[in-house]
Write a protein that holds these residues in place. Structure first.
Motif, PDB file in Angstrom:
ATOM      1  N   ASP A  87      15.442  22.050 -15.801  1.00 48.58           N
ATOM      2  CA  ASP A  87      15.974  21.952 -14.066  1.00 48.58           C
ATOM      3  C   ASP A  87      15.632  20.583 -13.142  1.00 48.58           C
ATOM      4  O   ASP A  87      14.402  20.856 -13.201  1.00 48.58           O
ATOM      5  CB  ASP A  87      15.608  23.699 -13.420  1.00 48.58           C
ATOM      6  CG  ASP A  87      16.573  22.995 -12.337  1.00 48.58           C
ATOM      7  OD1 ASP A  87      17.973  23.639 -11.860  1.00 48.58           O
ATOM      8  OD2 ASP A  87      15.556  22.545 -11.350  1.00 48.58           O
ATOM      9  N   ALA A  88      16.024  19.991 -13.342  1.00 46.84           N
ATOM     10  CA  ALA A  88      15.872  18.590 -12.655  1.00 46.84           C
ATOM     11  C   ALA A  88      15.408  18.605 -11.783  1.00 46.84           C
ATOM     12  O   ALA A  88      14.588  18.153 -11.024  1.00 46.84           O
ATOM     13  CB  ALA A  88      17.139  17.605 -13.022  1.00 46.84           C
ATOM     14  N   TRP A  89      16.117  19.088 -10.521  1.00 43.90           N
ATOM     15  CA  TRP A  89      15.377  19.876  -9.508  1.00 43.90           C
ATOM     16  C   TRP A  89      13.746  19.603  -9.122  1.00 43.90           C
ATOM     17  O   TRP A  89      13.218  19.178  -8.366  1.00 43.90           O
ATOM     18  CB  TRP A  89      16.353  20.205  -8.504  1.00 43.90           C
ATOM     19  CG  TRP A  89      16.004  19.700  -6.859  1.00 43.90           C
ATOM     20  CD1 TRP A  89      14.739  20.902  -6.333  1.00 43.90           C
ATOM     21  CD2 TRP A  89      16.498  18.674  -6.348  1.00 43.90           C
ATOM     22  NE1 TRP A  89      15.632  20.188  -4.934  1.00 43.90           N
ATOM     23  CE2 TRP A  89      15.576  19.482  -4.601  1.00 43.90           C
ATOM     24  CE3 TRP A  89      17.247  18.364  -6.192  1.00 43.90           C
ATOM     25  CZ2 TRP A  89      16.023  18.567  -3.820  1.00 43.90           C
ATOM     26  CZ3 TRP A  89      17.415  17.065  -5.176  1.00 43.90           C
ATOM     27  CH2 TRP A  89      16.858  17.459  -4.218  1.00 43.90           C
ATOM     28  N   GLU A 136      15.751   9.181 -14.751  1.00 41.56           N
ATOM     29  CA  GLU A 136      16.149  10.014 -16.154  1.00 41.56           C
ATOM     30  C   GLU A 136      15.895  10.945 -15.370  1.00 41.56           C
ATOM     31  O   GLU A 136      16.990  11.580 -15.338  1.00 41.56           O
ATOM     32  CB  GLU A 136      15.156  10.156 -16.969  1.00 41.56           C
ATOM     33  CG  GLU A 136      14.994  11.247 -17.860  1.00 41.56           C
ATOM     34  CD  GLU A 136      16.784  10.680 -18.615  1.00 41.56           C
ATOM     35  OE1 GLU A 136      17.239  12.292 -18.466  1.00 41.56           O
ATOM     36  OE2 GLU A 136      16.872   9.928 -18.879  1.00 41.56           O
ATOM     37  N   LEU A 137      14.809  11.371 -14.227  1.00 39.91           N
ATOM     38  CA  LEU A 137      15.019  12.879 -13.559  1.00 39.91           C
ATOM     39  C   LEU A 137      16.238  12.019 -12.516  1.00 39.91           C
ATOM     40  O   LEU A 137      16.812  13.598 -12.584  1.00 39.91           O
ATOM     41  CB  LEU A 137      13.842  13.192 -12.654  1.00 39.91           C
ATOM     42  CG  LEU A 137      12.952  13.813 -13.652  1.00 39.91           C
ATOM     43  CD1 LEU A 137      11.300  13.555 -12.781  1.00 39.91           C
ATOM     44  CD2 LEU A 137      12.824  15.331 -14.358  1.00 39.91           C
ATOM     45  N   VAL A 138      16.472  11.395 -12.057  1.00 40.65           N
ATOM     46  CA  VAL A 138      17.672  11.415 -10.732  1.00 40.65           C
ATOM     47  C   VAL A 138      18.584  11.427 -11.419  1.00 40.65           C
ATOM     48  O   VAL A 138      20.093  12.490 -10.958  1.00 40.65           O
ATOM     49  CB  VAL A 138      17.581   9.812 -10.040  1.00 40.65           C
ATOM     50  CG1 VAL A 138      18.693   9.885  -9.293  1.00 40.65           C
ATOM     51  CG2 VAL A 138      16.778  10.500  -9.312  1.00 40.65           C
ATOM     52  N   ALA A 139      18.942  11.098 -13.071  1.00 34.60           N
ATOM     53  CA  ALA A 139      20.737  10.998 -13.460  1.00 34.60           C
ATOM     54  C   ALA A 139      20.818  12.290 -13.748  1.00 34.60           C
ATOM     55  O   ALA A 139      21.613  12.705 -14.039  1.00 34.60           O
ATOM     56  CB  ALA A 139      19.943  10.250 -14.578  1.00 34.60           C
ATOM     57  N   ARG A 140      19.553  12.937 -14.070  1.00 36.39           N
ATOM     58  CA  ARG A 140      19.636  14.402 -14.791  1.00 36.39           C
ATOM     59  C   ARG A 140      20.319  15.013 -13.943  1.00 36.39           C
ATOM     60  O   ARG A 140      21.526  16.136 -13.790  1.00 36.39           O
ATOM     61  CB  ARG A 140      18.446  14.707 -15.440  1.00 36.39           C
ATOM     62  CG  ARG A 140      18.206  16.227 -16.393  1.00 36.39           C
ATOM     63  CD  ARG A 140      16.991  16.716 -16.938  1.00 36.39           C
ATOM     64  NE  ARG A 140      16.480  15.749 -17.625  1.00 36.39           N
ATOM     65  CZ  ARG A 140      15.640  15.665 -18.532  1.00 36.39           C
ATOM     66  NH1 ARG A 140      14.640  16.755 -17.793  1.00 36.39           N
ATOM     67  NH2 ARG A 140      15.344  14.723 -18.966  1.00 36.39           N
ATOM     68  N   ARG A 143      23.595  14.903 -12.833  1.00 36.23           N
ATOM     69  CA  ARG A 143      24.603  15.560 -14.366  1.00 36.23           C
ATOM     70  C   ARG A 143      24.600  17.231 -14.222  1.00 36.23           C
ATOM     71  O   ARG A 143      25.435  17.713 -14.129  1.00 36.23           O
ATOM     72  CB  ARG A 143      24.488  14.910 -15.603  1.00 36.23           C
ATOM     73  CG  ARG A 143      24.394  13.520 -15.536  1.00 36.23           C
ATOM     74  CD  ARG A 143      23.979  13.521 -17.133  1.00 36.23           C
ATOM     75  NE  ARG A 143      22.519  14.311 -17.684  1.00 36.23           N
ATOM     76  CZ  ARG A 143      21.982  12.565 -18.147  1.00 36.23           C
ATOM     77  NH1 ARG A 143      21.905  11.839 -17.937  1.00 36.23           N
ATOM     78  NH2 ARG A 143      20.569  13.679 -18.696  1.00 36.23           N
ATOM     79  N   GLN A 144      22.908  17.750 -13.110  1.00 34.32           N
ATOM     80  CA  GLN A 144      23.548  18.677 -13.458  1.00 34.32           C
ATOM     81  C   GLN A 144      24.059  19.694 -11.978  1.00 34.32           C
ATOM     82  O   GLN A 144      23.832  20.147 -11.720  1.00 34.32           O
ATOM     83  CB  GLN A 144      21.775  19.046 -13.103  1.00 34.32           C
ATOM     84  CG  GLN A 144      21.459  19.463 -14.459  1.00 34.32           C
ATOM     85  CD  GLN A 144      19.940  19.708 -15.228  1.00 34.32           C
ATOM     86  OE1 GLN A 144      19.385  20.269 -13.182  1.00 34.32           O
ATOM     87  NE2 GLN A 144      19.579  19.318 -16.072  1.00 34.32           N
ATOM     88  N   ALA A 191      22.637  17.993  -2.824  1.00 33.41           N
ATOM     89  CA  ALA A 191      23.917  17.697  -3.126  1.00 33.41           C
ATOM     90  C   ALA A 191      24.621  18.859  -2.441  1.00 33.41           C
ATOM     91  O   ALA A 191      23.153  20.092  -2.266  1.00 33.41           O
ATOM     92  CB  ALA A 191      24.621  17.478  -4.885  1.00 33.41           C
ATOM     93  N   PRO A 192      25.614  18.818  -1.593  1.00 30.86           N
ATOM     94  CA  PRO A 192      26.399  18.649  -1.572  1.00 30.86           C
ATOM     95  C   PRO A 192      25.913  17.096  -0.532  1.00 30.86           C
ATOM     96  O   PRO A 192      25.326  17.889   0.287  1.00 30.86           O
ATOM     97  CB  PRO A 192      27.481  18.988  -0.969  1.00 30.86           C
ATOM     98  CG  PRO A 192      26.983  19.552  -0.336  1.00 30.86           C
ATOM     99  CD  PRO A 192      25.912  20.662  -1.360  1.00 30.86           C
ATOM    100  N   ALA A 193      26.897  15.852  -0.411  1.00 35.26           N
ATOM    101  CA  ALA A 193      26.423  14.742   0.181  1.00 35.26           C
ATOM    102  C   ALA A 193      26.425  14.969   1.273  1.00 35.26           C
ATOM    103  O   ALA A 193      27.595  15.261   1.902  1.00 35.26           O
ATOM    104  CB  ALA A 193      26.620  14.258  -0.349  1.00 35.26           C
ATOM    105  N   GLY A 194      25.823  14.470   2.355  1.00 33.25           N
ATOM    106  CA  GLY A 194      26.430  14.119   4.154  1.00 33.25           C
ATOM    107  C   GLY A 194      27.277  13.418   3.946  1.00 33.25           C
ATOM    108  O   GLY A 194      27.962  12.516   2.702  1.00 33.25           O
ATOM    109  N   PRO A 195      27.827  12.589   4.644  1.00 33.74           N
ATOM    110  CA  PRO A 195      29.014  10.849   5.101  1.00 33.74           C
ATOM    111  C   PRO A 195      27.854  10.180   4.254  1.00 33.74           C
ATOM    112  O   PRO A 195      26.847   9.825   3.813  1.00 33.74           O
ATOM    113  CB  PRO A 195      27.931  10.351   6.512  1.00 33.74           C
ATOM    114  CG  PRO A 195      27.719  12.051   7.337  1.00 33.74           C
ATOM    115  CD  PRO A 195      26.914  13.118   6.189  1.00 33.74           C
TER     116      PRO A 195
END
Length: 224
Positions: A87-89, A136-140, A143-144, A191-195
């Motif tokens: 789990d990347a987060w 790498e963790l951000v990209a993962r 994706r998740q 996520a989800p992103a704000g403005p």
């Protein structure tokens, strides 16, 4: 290793004592004045002469590398462990918690964690591996679906560097207080992103410049 495959002779007891005193003094002085602290201050704090310091550590880089070698290994190990988490987060939270906890208990490594020192191979490698790990963790995480997709690794590093500098002061106010602000900061990346974000991210080539100016933008070094 010495010529012929033999190991260097161990230091005499007094020489080892002087070396240990220099490393301990350097850690304290670097915490107070940063890695550019005068070496004669370190020698005086250790109770030895400048000649003794240079006999053990011919250059500043040699001393910096030795003083922070263990911390560099901890950061590299933390990155390897984080990349092994599915789990990347959770991996991102665990990675920065581990680094911040290290800084909270060893304020002398703050500059080393937040600034690249290319002339010291182990520390340059640590900085490079840190950036790779975060990327790498951000990209993962993206994706998740757990991290907003309009951020990059440099956004995290840009914000976490200054927060990392505040960790020792926060820890002095209340042990573990920094965890609150780390959680708040990371929450902005969920996520989800704000403005939509109003500006593009800083480039990696500007990150060291930012961190180098943090002392001037914030508080002066003690004794500076």
């Amino acid at each position: 290793m010495a010529q012929g495959g033999t190991r260097p002779a161990p230091l005499r007891r007094d020489a080892q004592r002087n070396r240990d005193a220099l490393i301990a003094a350097a850690l304290d002085v670097f915490a107070e004045l940063g890695p550019d602290a005068p070496l004669d201050v370190i020698a005086r704090r250790a109770g030895v002469g400048n000649a003794t310091l240079y006999r053990h550590f011919p250059t500043r880089d040699a001393l910096v590398g030795e003083v922070f070698a263990d911390a560099a290994r901890v950061v590299v190990d933390a990155g390897r462990d984080a990349l092994a988490v599915e789990d990347a987060w959770s991996a991102i939270e665990g990675y920065f918690t581990r680094i911040f906890d290290l800084v909270a208990h060893n304020r002398g490594i703050n500059d080393v964690v937040t600034m690249a020192i290319p002339s010291v191979p182990a520390l340059a490698e640590m900085s490079h591996r840190n950036a790779e790990t975060v990327g790498e963790l951000v990209a993962r995480a993206q994706r998740q679906g757990t991290m907003r997709t309009d951020v990059v690794a440099m956004d995290l590093l840009f914000l976490l560097g200054p927060l990392c500098r505040a960790v020792p002061a926060a820890h002095d106010l209340r042990p573990g207080l920094w965890r609150r602000y780390l959680a708040l900061l990371l929450d902005g990346f969920r996520a989800p992103a704000g403005p939509p974000l109003p500006e593009p991210p800083v480039g990696e080539e500007r990150l060291d410049e930012l961190f180098a100016g943090l002392w001037e933008a914030g508080e002066e070094r003690p004794g500076g």
